[in-house]
Design a protein around this motif. Structure first.
Motif, PDB file in Angstrom:
ATOM      1  N   ASP A  84      31.188  48.408  63.091  1.00 16.98           N
ATOM      2  CA  ASP A  84      32.120  49.528  63.180  1.00 16.98           C
ATOM      3  C   ASP A  84      32.985  49.622  61.937  1.00 16.98           C
ATOM      4  N   ARG A  88      33.071  52.702  59.231  1.00 18.41           N
ATOM      5  CA  ARG A  88      34.287  53.416  58.835  1.00 18.41           C
ATOM      6  C   ARG A  88      34.424  53.438  57.321  1.00 18.41           C
ATOM      7  N   SER A  91      31.897  55.895  55.807  1.00 20.49           N
ATOM      8  CA  SER A  91      32.226  57.306  56.000  1.00 20.49           C
ATOM      9  C   SER A  91      33.319  57.743  55.037  1.00 20.49           C
ATOM     10  N   THR A  92      34.214  56.838  54.647  1.00 25.59           N
ATOM     11  CA  THR A  92      35.239  57.238  53.676  1.00 25.59           C
ATOM     12  C   THR A  92      34.652  57.357  52.282  1.00 25.59           C
TER      13      THR A  92
END
Length: 123
Positions: A84, A88, A91-92
């Motif tokens: 996870d 994250r 995705s940034t």
């Protein structure tokens, strides 16, 4: 004589079972089997020493099996948390960079140098 090459092994497409899970289930099952064997020996009237002797390895196998299952669950939870976090972060990376506002110091420097240049041009 020519030697023939062996074809390269392909990775199997089936999923492997996690070792902690497989060993935990196996140890727990073996412990339960020993415990049941001890009960059967006691019910058949065999010497109680023999049936009692099987209880120690049975409980040890059950305990080790449960510990391995707990370790499997903890590792699975930690792996999921790491996945996870990496998702994250990834995705940034794909989002466009936000525009940075110029700092106040940089604005005053550029303003001073342009005003000094215009004064020098007048003289």
């Amino acid at each position: 004589m020519s030697k023939t090459k062996k074809p390269a092994r392909r990775r199997s497409s089936r999923r492997r079972t996690p070792p902690l899970l497989a060993n935990g289930v196996g140890a727990t099952a073996a412990g339960m089997a020993l415990w049941l064997l001890s009960l059967v020996m006691e019910a058949r009237g065999l010497p109680p020493v023999a049936s009692k002797a099987l209880l120690a390895p049975a409980w040890m196998a059950i305990g080790i099996g449960i510990a391995l299952l707990v370790l499997h669950m903890l590792e699975k939870r930690r792996t999921q948390a790491e996945a996870d976090m990496l998702l994250r972060q990834h995705s940034t990376f794909l989002e466009p960079m936000p525009r940075l506002k110029p700092r106040a110091k940089e604005q005053t420097r550029s303003h001073r140098s342009s005003s000094q240049g215009s004064l020098a041009g007048r003289g």
